[in-house]
Design a protein around this motif. Structure first.
Motif: not given
Lengths: 285, 179
Positions: A28-34, A210-213, B7-11
């Protein structure tokens, strides 16, 4: 924003370990947070109405309801709920405001209680089944709180020591020889007015992120490795179940650890807020 | 602040989420501030009651202390009085004994003296009687032996007296020798 469809587990359906069509594990990547917005506002710089809104509303209701119902019938002889609220207030008063600010810090106790219960409920949303998204893993939410504390820090400093007094105390450390000030003042300005609020918000955001990832990784790995009906034979099927069990154990352990981290991060955020406010009250030191 | 909607910048910080977060924070802050006086009121009341309880307990303790002190003093006084009485009784006993002894001694002395006086009187009487009888007897004896009546009473008594004086003298010397 967040155009790609993201699910917690590996993207390809039916993709497991020991399959014969050779599909690899996709972490799972950062797309989780989008999360995909349900309603797109169509404005620049907006996310649209997405899962963060929903989870934030739940966190808001949990935090507000906790405080409302525990203190609604505050009596001399406390009920269970009231005892919990008193325990929280007593802890924040003795461990946070009294140590960081002192006796006058009691004025800021409601603010600290608000910060703590709000942050903790936002954090803990990462463990609630069905929601499983810590609101604080979106930098916008820690940023609100850190900026409020930063503004309050300036307001208190200016109110107590005057405009010049506050900025002099923050920019010119006492006991520094004059010739070194051209170097020290920019460093202090950067440190106190940019880096500090930045780290204040990013510390909370990054640990939750980070914890969620990590939890998502354990979940996805466990799902990926669970393949008892492997076409490569029952032995590989059994091995896959063993792997999956290990991932489950890791997931459970890290879930417990995450809960601890969530409480600690809420505490740290509140403690730092108190230290900043205490510093602003104190002035030059 | 990073407001770039990359797109998908976590900050990234989306301002709509930011605003929503601000609203949520203010709502909770409002709830906390609204409810705050209730909690602090209850806490203050409790502190008052505890302080009142402590004050009452301290008062009661002070009273108890006082009463205990009084009892202690009374007890000590009683002990002291008892000791005094005992001392007095001892003295009285000694005095009574001494008095009785004194009286007994006086009585004994008196009895002894009376006895001695009696003895002396008896002796004197016996002596006088004997003297008379010895005179008469010796006269009679002498008359018989000598056969002569000594003329008159005066001559007779003169003879007797001289004889007795000699006798006494010799008696006194023999007594002295015996001692």
């Amino acid at each position: 924003m967040g155009a790609d469809v993201s699910v917690v587990a590996a993207s390809e359906p039916g993709c497991h370990i020991f399959n014969d069509f050779g599909c690899g594990f996709e972490a799972p990547g950062v797309s989780l947070f989008f999360p995909t917005p349900w309603v797109d506002f169509g404005l620049p710089g907006t996310s649209g109405l997405n899962k963060y809104y929903l989870v934030a509303v739940v966190a808001l209701l949990v935090a507000a309801a906790f405080w409302y119902f525990t203190t609604r019938n505050a009596k001399v002889v406390p009920s269970r709920g009231q005892s919990m609220a008193e325990l929280l207030v007593g802890f924040l008063r003795d461990q946070v405001t009294r140590t960081a600010i002192g006796k006058e810090g009691d004025r800021y106790l409601p603010l600290m209680v608000t910060l703590f219960i709000f942050i903790f409920s936002m954090n803990v949303m990462g463990l609630i089944p069905g929601l499983q998204l810590p609101v604080t893993s979106n930098l916008a939410f820690p940023a609100v709180l850190a900026i409020i504390v930063f503004l309050l820090w300036n307001v208190i400093g200016i109110r107590h020591h005057g405009f010049g007094g506050h900025f002099k105390a923050r920019l010119v450390p006492s006991g520094v020889p004059g010739w070194i000030l051209p170097i020290v003042v920019p460093i202090e300005a950067l440190s106190n007015f940019v880096i500090r609020p930045g780290t204040h918000m990013i510390r909370l955001f990054a640990t939750m992120f980070a914890g969620h990832l990590l939890l998502a990784l354990f979940a996805a790995a466990g799902f990926y490795m669970f393949n008892p009906t492997s076409p490569m034979g029952p032995i590989f099927g059994a091995i896959s179940v063993g792997y999956s069990g290990l991932a489950l154990v890791g997931f459970l352990l890290f879930t417990a650890f995450e809960l601890f981290i969530m409480a600690v991060q809420a505490y740290v955020f509140v403690l730092l807020s108190s230290i900043y406010i205490g510093e602003a009250l104190e002035g030059a030191h | 602040m990073i407001l770039a909607a990359e797109q998908e910048n976590v900050l990234r910080i989306h301002w709509d989420e930011f605003t929503f977060g601000l609203i949520a924070f203010l709502v909770i802050l409002a709830v906390v501030y609204k409810m705050w006086p209730r909690l602090t009121k209850a806490l203050d009341e409790r502190a008052d009651q505890i302080e009142g309880g402590i004050a009452r307990a301290q008062k009661a303790e002070a009273e108890a202390d006082e009463i205990r002190q009084q009892y202690k003093e009374k007890l000590e006084e009683a002990h002291r009085e008892y000791a005094q009485e005992l001392e007095k009784a001892k003295e009285q006993r000694a005095a009574i004994i001494a008095e009785a002894r004194e009286e007994a001694q006086v009585e004994a002395r008196r009895i002894i003296e009376a006895a001695q006086a009696q003895i002396e009187a008896d002796r004197q009487q016996a002596f006088v009687q004997l003297r008379g009888e010895i005179g008469a007897l010796s006269t009679e004896l002498a008359t018989r032996i000598v056969g002569e009546t000594l003329g008159d009473d005066a001559a007779r008594s003169r003879v007797v007296d001289r004889f007795l004086e000699e006798l006494e003298r010799s008696e006194g010397s023999t007594q002295a020798e015996v001692r």
